[in-house]
Enzyme design. Sequence first.
Site, mmCIF file in Angstrom:
data_model
loop_
_atom_site.group_PDB
_atom_site.id
_atom_site.type_symbol
_atom_site.label_atom_id
_atom_site.label_comp_id
_atom_site.label_asym_id
_atom_site.label_seq_id
_atom_site.Cartn_x
_atom_site.Cartn_y
_atom_site.Cartn_z
ATOM 1 N N GLY A 182 114.701 33.458 30.085
ATOM 2 C CA GLY A 182 114.432 34.788 29.521
ATOM 3 C C GLY A 182 114.617 34.928 28.024
ATOM 4 O O GLY A 182 114.788 36.043 27.535
ATOM 5 N N SER B 294 116.504 38.627 21.951
ATOM 6 C CA SER B 294 116.727 38.537 23.405
ATOM 7 C C SER B 294 118.206 38.345 23.724
ATOM 8 O O SER B 294 118.888 37.529 23.078
ATOM 9 C CB SER B 294 115.974 37.334 23.988
ATOM 10 O OG SER B 294 114.593 37.506 23.892
ATOM 11 N N ILE B 295 118.661 39.045 24.757
ATOM 12 C CA ILE B 295 120.045 38.873 25.195
ATOM 13 C C ILE B 295 120.259 37.398 25.588
ATOM 14 O O ILE B 295 121.295 36.812 25.295
ATOM 15 C CB ILE B 295 120.363 39.836 26.368
ATOM 16 C CG1 ILE B 295 120.286 41.288 25.868
ATOM 17 C CG2 ILE B 295 121.731 39.532 26.973
ATOM 18 C CD1 ILE B 295 120.423 42.355 26.950
ATOM 19 N N ASP C 68 106.834 31.132 35.165
ATOM 20 C CA ASP C 68 106.501 32.527 35.457
ATOM 21 C C ASP C 68 107.129 32.785 36.824
ATOM 22 O O ASP C 68 106.729 32.164 37.820
ATOM 23 C CB ASP C 68 104.974 32.666 35.492
ATOM 24 C CG ASP C 68 104.510 34.014 36.009
ATOM 25 O OD1 ASP C 68 105.354 34.836 36.411
ATOM 26 O OD2 ASP C 68 103.289 34.228 36.027
ATOM 27 N N VAL C 69 108.106 33.693 36.885
ATOM 28 C CA VAL C 69 108.855 33.872 38.137
ATOM 29 C C VAL C 69 108.097 34.675 39.194
ATOM 30 O O VAL C 69 108.656 34.990 40.243
ATOM 31 C CB VAL C 69 110.256 34.495 37.893
ATOM 32 C CG1 VAL C 69 111.133 33.587 37.058
ATOM 33 C CG2 VAL C 69 110.142 35.893 37.270
ATOM 34 N N ALA D 93 108.460 45.720 34.000
ATOM 35 C CA ALA D 93 107.905 46.912 34.661
ATOM 36 C C ALA D 93 106.786 47.434 33.771
ATOM 37 O O ALA D 93 106.763 47.138 32.574
ATOM 38 C CB ALA D 93 108.986 47.986 34.828
ATOM 39 N N TYR E 257 114.508 55.589 33.016
ATOM 40 C CA TYR E 257 114.685 54.196 33.469
ATOM 41 C C TYR E 257 113.970 53.991 34.810
ATOM 42 O O TYR E 257 113.545 52.891 35.153
ATOM 43 C CB TYR E 257 116.177 53.831 33.532
ATOM 44 C CG TYR E 257 116.402 52.339 33.441
ATOM 45 C CD1 TYR E 257 116.018 51.620 32.306
ATOM 46 C CD2 TYR E 257 117.002 51.637 34.488
ATOM 47 C CE1 TYR E 257 116.211 50.247 32.223
ATOM 48 C CE2 TYR E 257 117.212 50.268 34.401
ATOM 49 C CZ TYR E 257 116.811 49.581 33.267
ATOM 50 O OH TYR E 257 117.018 48.226 33.192
ATOM 51 N N LYS F 243 116.963 47.381 39.485
ATOM 52 C CA LYS F 243 118.313 46.895 39.122
ATOM 53 C C LYS F 243 119.315 47.168 40.254
ATOM 54 O O LYS F 243 120.238 46.394 40.465
ATOM 55 C CB LYS F 243 118.800 47.545 37.818
ATOM 56 C CG LYS F 243 118.029 47.123 36.570
ATOM 57 C CD LYS F 243 118.141 45.641 36.252
ATOM 58 C CE LYS F 243 117.593 45.316 34.874
ATOM 59 N NZ LYS F 243 117.467 43.861 34.646
HETATM 60 P P1 NAP Z 1 113.604 40.466 26.328
HETATM 61 O O1 NAP Z 1 114.066 39.700 25.168
HETATM 62 O O2 NAP Z 1 112.248 41.087 26.233
HETATM 63 O O3 NAP Z 1 113.733 39.574 27.637
HETATM 64 C C1 NAP Z 1 112.992 39.803 28.812
HETATM 65 C C2 NAP Z 1 112.497 38.457 29.267
HETATM 66 O O4 NAP Z 1 111.841 38.569 30.542
HETATM 67 C C3 NAP Z 1 111.467 37.843 28.300
HETATM 68 O O5 NAP Z 1 111.882 36.560 27.925
HETATM 69 C C4 NAP Z 1 110.196 37.770 29.150
HETATM 70 O O6 NAP Z 1 109.363 36.676 28.814
HETATM 71 C C5 NAP Z 1 110.804 37.601 30.525
HETATM 72 N N1 NAP Z 1 109.824 37.803 31.580
HETATM 73 C C6 NAP Z 1 109.071 38.905 31.848
HETATM 74 N N2 NAP Z 1 108.231 38.663 32.873
HETATM 75 C C7 NAP Z 1 108.470 37.380 33.268
HETATM 76 C C8 NAP Z 1 107.919 36.538 34.274
HETATM 77 N N3 NAP Z 1 106.936 36.954 35.089
HETATM 78 N N4 NAP Z 1 108.396 35.271 34.406
HETATM 79 C C9 NAP Z 1 109.378 34.819 33.594
HETATM 80 N N5 NAP Z 1 109.937 35.569 32.606
HETATM 81 C C10 NAP Z 1 109.473 36.827 32.454
HETATM 82 O O7 NAP Z 1 114.597 41.715 26.630
HETATM 83 P P2 NAP Z 1 116.156 41.765 26.960
HETATM 84 O O8 NAP Z 1 116.543 43.171 26.645
HETATM 85 O O9 NAP Z 1 116.875 40.632 26.361
HETATM 86 O O10 NAP Z 1 116.144 41.652 28.561
HETATM 87 C C11 NAP Z 1 116.844 40.654 29.271
HETATM 88 C C12 NAP Z 1 117.537 41.249 30.485
HETATM 89 O O11 NAP Z 1 118.561 42.138 30.042
HETATM 90 C C13 NAP Z 1 116.630 42.061 31.398
HETATM 91 O O12 NAP Z 1 116.975 41.815 32.743
HETATM 92 C C14 NAP Z 1 116.976 43.489 31.035
HETATM 93 O O13 NAP Z 1 116.707 44.387 32.080
HETATM 94 C C15 NAP Z 1 118.463 43.330 30.787
HETATM 95 N N6 NAP Z 1 119.080 44.435 30.071
HETATM 96 C C16 NAP Z 1 118.621 44.810 28.846
HETATM 97 C C17 NAP Z 1 119.225 45.873 28.191
HETATM 98 C C18 NAP Z 1 118.724 46.361 26.851
HETATM 99 O O14 NAP Z 1 119.050 47.491 26.463
HETATM 100 N N7 NAP Z 1 117.987 45.565 26.107
HETATM 101 C C19 NAP Z 1 120.329 46.539 28.769
HETATM 102 C C20 NAP Z 1 120.787 46.090 30.019
HETATM 103 C C21 NAP Z 1 120.168 45.041 30.654
HETATM 104 P P3 NAP Z 1 108.134 36.849 27.758
HETATM 105 O O15 NAP Z 1 108.637 37.675 26.618
HETATM 106 O O16 NAP Z 1 107.805 35.457 27.381
HETATM 107 O O17 NAP Z 1 107.048 37.569 28.479
HETATM 108 C C1 1JT Z 2 112.563 46.370 30.972
HETATM 109 C C2 1JT Z 2 112.318 47.163 29.838
HETATM 110 C C3 1JT Z 2 113.859 46.172 31.415
HETATM 111 C C4 1JT Z 2 113.379 47.765 29.172
HETATM 112 C C5 1JT Z 2 114.669 47.555 29.628
HETATM 113 C C6 1JT Z 2 114.910 46.767 30.744
HETATM 114 N N1 1JT Z 2 116.241 46.731 30.965
HETATM 115 C C7 1JT Z 2 116.827 47.467 30.021
HETATM 116 N N2 1JT Z 2 115.894 47.965 29.210
HETATM 117 C C8 1JT Z 2 116.133 48.830 28.077
HETATM 118 C C9 1JT Z 2 116.145 50.277 28.478
HETATM 119 C C10 1JT Z 2 114.984 50.932 28.805
HETATM 120 C C11 1JT Z 2 114.992 52.281 29.164
HETATM 121 C C12 1JT Z 2 116.190 52.953 29.155
HETATM 122 C C13 1JT Z 2 117.363 52.296 28.820
HETATM 123 C C14 1JT Z 2 117.332 50.951 28.477
HETATM 124 C C15 1JT Z 2 110.935 47.368 29.310
HETATM 125 C C16 1JT Z 2 109.852 46.884 30.252
HETATM 126 C C17 1JT Z 2 110.215 45.576 30.862
HETATM 127 C C18 1JT Z 2 111.457 45.728 31.717
HETATM 128 O O1 1JT Z 2 116.154 54.273 29.514
HETATM 129 C C19 1JT Z 2 117.322 54.998 29.444
HETATM 130 C C20 1JT Z 2 113.739 53.010 29.566
#
Ligand code: NAP
Ligand code: 1JT
Length: 257
Positions: free
Chosen positions: A14, A20-21, A67-68, A98, A158, A165
């Site tokens: 990811g 990216s986290i 690709d998962v 999503a 969300y 989730k």
């Molecule tokens: P991110 O950098 O956009 O990471 C999301 C990753 O998912 C990307 O590397 C993307 O790959 C990958 N992905 C999407 N569809 C896929 C598929 N079909 N097969 C394989 N990989 C796929 O964003 P992020 O915020 O770091 O998200 C990482 C995780 O943290 C997610 O589970 C998200 O829900 C969680 N999270 C995020 C936040 C936040 O506020 N950012 C808060 C809590 C939890 P490509 O870019 O190459 O398409």
């Molecule tokens: C996805 C997206 C997964 C945004 C995501 C995510 N997990 C955390 N975020 C950030 C987020 C998004 C919203 C939010 C709070 C945090 C974008 C599409 C791909 C999957 O609302 C309070 C909407």
Amino acid sequence: MGSMLKNKNILVMGVANKWSIAWGIAKKFIEEEANLIFTYFGEKSKANLEKFLVEEEIDNPCLISCDVSTDENIEKAFSQIKERVDVLHGVVHSIAFANKDELQGYYYNTSREGYLLAQDISSYSLVAVSRNAKPLMTEGGSIITLSYLGAERAVTNYNVMGVAKAALEASVRYLAVDMGEDNITVNSISAGPIKTTSAKGVRGFSTLLKGFEKRVPMKRFVKTEEVANTALFLCSDLGTGITGENIHVDCGYHIVG
Ligand code: NAP
Ligand code: 1JT
């Protein structure tokens, strides 16, 4: 710099870019001497990873396409992982997807297709990845996924991701039971909002967070490095007694009413 993950082979799934986290976690794991294997989805993500790993002076990096969305892709990726390492000690699953237009408005407008897509990529993928990782985790280890408070509360916008989730967090508990006898722990980290590409891609994400800093106990946003520190703890020998857990790394936001 330390050696908390010395001699540990860890799969990181990811990384898309430097925000990216998963990349925050990878950097921390590299500092702690882990041997990392990466799976990527988009070609842009692959190019970013290649560049970052040169910058980190990693020789002979292992980047595998995955690709998962299908079991075949995941199985193929794991057969390539098996060619590279005999044993896997950790998996970081940091993947979600999503349709953006379903991360706003009424949840009841979620389409059947959009619901299944979010579940497939964001939740079921952990099940399939864990099933494939297990035979390689012969020395025990740690599987980690990333979640968000929207799993537990109805957080505005969300929507369908919150439901995915919730399923992900439930899966963590069932997987933890299945894997316990093999000394494999399965946990989620519920991170506070972080401005990654996924998050920024959501219309109105910044507006959503207005006033957040006043409400959150620590009066600030969580740092990716703090999420990475928790992932390090869970993957290291310090976290071996913790399984089926959802650890909030959100500056305390989840406790306030
Ligand atoms: P991110 O950098 O956009 O990471 C999301 C990753 O998912 C990307 O590397 C993307 O790959 C990958 N992905 C999407 N569809 C896929 C598929 N079909 N097969 C394989 N990989 C796929 O964003 P992020 O915020 O770091 O998200 C990482 C995780 O943290 C997610 O589970 C998200 O829900 C969680 N999270 C995020 C936040 C936040 O506020 N950012 C808060 C809590 C939890 P490509 O870019 O190459 O398409
Ligand atoms: C996805 C997206 C997964 C945004 C995501 C995510 N997990 C955390 N975020 C950030 C987020 C998004 C919203 C939010 C709070 C945090 C974008 C599409 C791909 C999957 O609302 C309070 C909407």
